[in-house]
Design an enzyme around this catalytic site. Structure first.
Site, PDB file in Angstrom:
ATOM      1  N   CYS A 144     -16.237   4.966 -26.316  1.00  0.00           N
ATOM      2  CA  CYS A 144     -17.551   5.627 -26.391  1.00  0.00           C
ATOM      3  C   CYS A 144     -18.060   5.963 -24.995  1.00  0.00           C
ATOM      4  O   CYS A 144     -19.118   5.479 -24.564  1.00  0.00           O
ATOM      5  CB  CYS A 144     -18.542   4.738 -27.140  1.00  0.00           C
ATOM      6  SG  CYS A 144     -18.082   4.440 -28.851  1.00  0.00           S
ATOM      7  N   TYR A 170      -1.112  -1.153 -12.135  1.00  0.00           N
ATOM      8  CA  TYR A 170      -2.575  -1.063 -12.232  1.00  0.00           C
ATOM      9  C   TYR A 170      -3.073  -0.460 -13.544  1.00  0.00           C
ATOM     10  O   TYR A 170      -4.189   0.012 -13.614  1.00  0.00           O
ATOM     11  CB  TYR A 170      -3.150  -0.311 -11.030  1.00  0.00           C
ATOM     12  CG  TYR A 170      -2.811  -0.982  -9.732  1.00  0.00           C
ATOM     13  CD1 TYR A 170      -3.401  -2.183  -9.388  1.00  0.00           C
ATOM     14  CD2 TYR A 170      -1.860  -0.447  -8.868  1.00  0.00           C
ATOM     15  CE1 TYR A 170      -3.067  -2.837  -8.212  1.00  0.00           C
ATOM     16  CE2 TYR A 170      -1.522  -1.088  -7.684  1.00  0.00           C
ATOM     17  CZ  TYR A 170      -2.131  -2.286  -7.362  1.00  0.00           C
ATOM     18  OH  TYR A 170      -1.794  -2.934  -6.205  1.00  0.00           O
ATOM     19  N   GLY A 222       0.775  -1.229   0.000  1.00  0.00           N
ATOM     20  CA  GLY A 222       0.000   0.000   0.000  1.00  0.00           C
ATOM     21  C   GLY A 222       0.803   1.273   0.000  1.00  0.00           C
ATOM     22  O   GLY A 222       0.218   2.368   0.015  1.00  0.00           O
TER      23      GLY A 222
END
Length: 433
Positions: A361, A391, A253
């Site tokens: 879109c 990520y 983290g």
């Protein structure tokens, strides 16, 4: 073309600390990573393209190993392919996996099961059976149902695993709600305050179907303050001391800077703060961690090609590229910020304000809002976003049936394709009509 001036610090060249370790410029100001010209890589492999500095990845793995005395696992959810798994293992790290897919990639890379730590809040019986019969190094247990599954599998002949109990310390941290995992309301771990953690430890410790070796916490992702980790340790300290187990894993983290002005501790500083807190609390267990983002994030950049520049007078300039939320969903999911720059002139001033958008879109398909670029940006330019090594590829998708981009590792002037670009045939392979 009109220019929106940027009077702030972000109009200056992209900060050097946001680029991979080996980043440098050649004689004409073009960016090189690992001795390879980024604009040449875009020509050779096409765009979008993920470029990773192999030396940077290895250096961060080595730093983590040194900081935690060799007891550290790479959190593969940040970025995983066979080349990455092999690299982390070669540098001495074990690997944290959270699904059967991550487990399978690591094993295909030659990582022994004994060097894997199996995570996940809902491991299936099939996944657990595979891991136990392979001799997985550790299982981090997340629920009472998982304890039931392990006991049933061992009763059916699977080897008894070594386990850690994941404890939810129930603390608030300064990060996004979506990536805070140690708060009271979380799907992860056994809550400490409710007494579930103690009950899980007692059950695992008394079960003949597993060997209880330690406790585990993870308070969240993109956490900048070492004090948050110290708070979690203080909350959990009495439990860790009371059980006297050999291992204590503080999870991962640790945050990284993504944009101008952000700062974060190094892995070494983070580890020192954790060790200091553990010493003050009288925790004598071997302390280890699971860094992922801090290993991979700044090692990678994503390279796009500009397709359109749409200026809406008095409103905004949209610069559309050939990728988007499918190769980096973090901005649309979390509102995450990034920088923009042109690899052909990485040291150039960036006075022009744009919003970098993808080809999907969706109005929310915005990679960088209020990005900064040089005045001479034009259609056809190669444009890049730094600190996309974590990520992006791992959370990517085929939305709008786009083809996921390739991954290239660069080192010592050589570019190695480690994940090829998807093809239409790949999309159709699972589509049975």
């Amino acid at each position: 073309m009109t220019t929106s001036p940027r009077p702030d610090a972000r109009s200056r060249p992209v900060p050097r600390q946001l680029l991979p370790d080996t980043a440098e410029t050649d004689g004409d100001g073009s960016l090189l990573i690992g001795g390879c010209r980024v604009v040449d890589l875009a020509e050779e492999f096409g765009t979008p393209l993920l470029v990773y500095d192999e030396a940077h990845l290895r250096a961060r793995c080595q730093e983590a190993i040194a900081a935690f005395d060799g007891k550290v696992a790479y959190a593969s959810k940040a970025f995983l392919c066979r080349a990455m798994a092999k690299l982390a293992y070669e540098e001495g790290m074990s690997i944290d996996v959270a699904t059967g897919g991550e487990y399978g990639i690591a094993r295909a890379a030659g990582v022994p099961a004994a060097s894997l730590v199996f995570h996940g809040n809902n491991k299936s019986g099939v996944e657990l059976n595979m891991a136990l019969r392979d001799g997985v190094g550790r299982v981090v247990v997340d629920s009472f149902d998982e304890l039931d599954r392990i006991e049933a599998l061992v009763a059916d002949g699977a080897p008894a695993p070594r386990v850690l109990i994941r404890v939810n310390p129930g603390i608030e941290v300064h990060t996004l709600d979506e990536v805070a995992t140690g708060v009271p309301d979380s799907k992860f771990g056994f809550p400490l305050a409710a007494g579930d953690a103690e009950r899980a430890l007692a059950r695992a410790g008394g079960s003949g179907a597993m060997e209880l070796v330690g406790t585990h916490i993870h308070i969240g992702s993109q956490v900048f303050s070492a004090a948050n980790f110290a708070d979690a340790l203080a909350t959990l300290g009495p439990t860790v001391r009371g059980w006297g187990l050999d291992e204590f894993v503080v999870g991962g983290g640790l945050g990284v800077p993504y944009v101008t002005g952000e700062e974060a501790p190094t892995i070494t500083q983070w580890a020192a703060g954790i060790r200091r807190a553990c010493d003050e609390l009288g925790i004598t267990a071997a302390v280890s961690a699971e860094p992922g983002r801090s290993i991979a994030a700044a090692a990678g950049i994503t390279v796009y090609r500009v397709g359109t520049i749409k200026e809406i007078e008095g409103v905004r300039t949209y610069v559309a590229v050939d990728g988007g939320m499918s190769d980096n969903p973090r901005p649309v999911l979390y509102g995450s910020g990034y920088e923009t720059f042109l690899p052909r002139s990485v040291a150039a001033e960036r006075p022009r304000t744009i919003t970098l958008v993808g080809k999907h879109c969706e109005s929310g398909d915005k990679l960088v809002v209020d990005g900064a670029v040089p005045d001479d940006l034009m259609v056809g330019d190669v444009i890049a976003t730094p600190v996309t090594g974590a990520y992006g590829q791992s959370m990517g998708s085929n939305y709008n049936k786009v083809l996921r981009p390739p991954v290239v590792f660069v080192a010592d002037g050589d570019a190695r394709l480690v994940v090829r670009r998807e093809t239409l045939e790949d999309l159709l392979a699972t589509d049975l009509g």
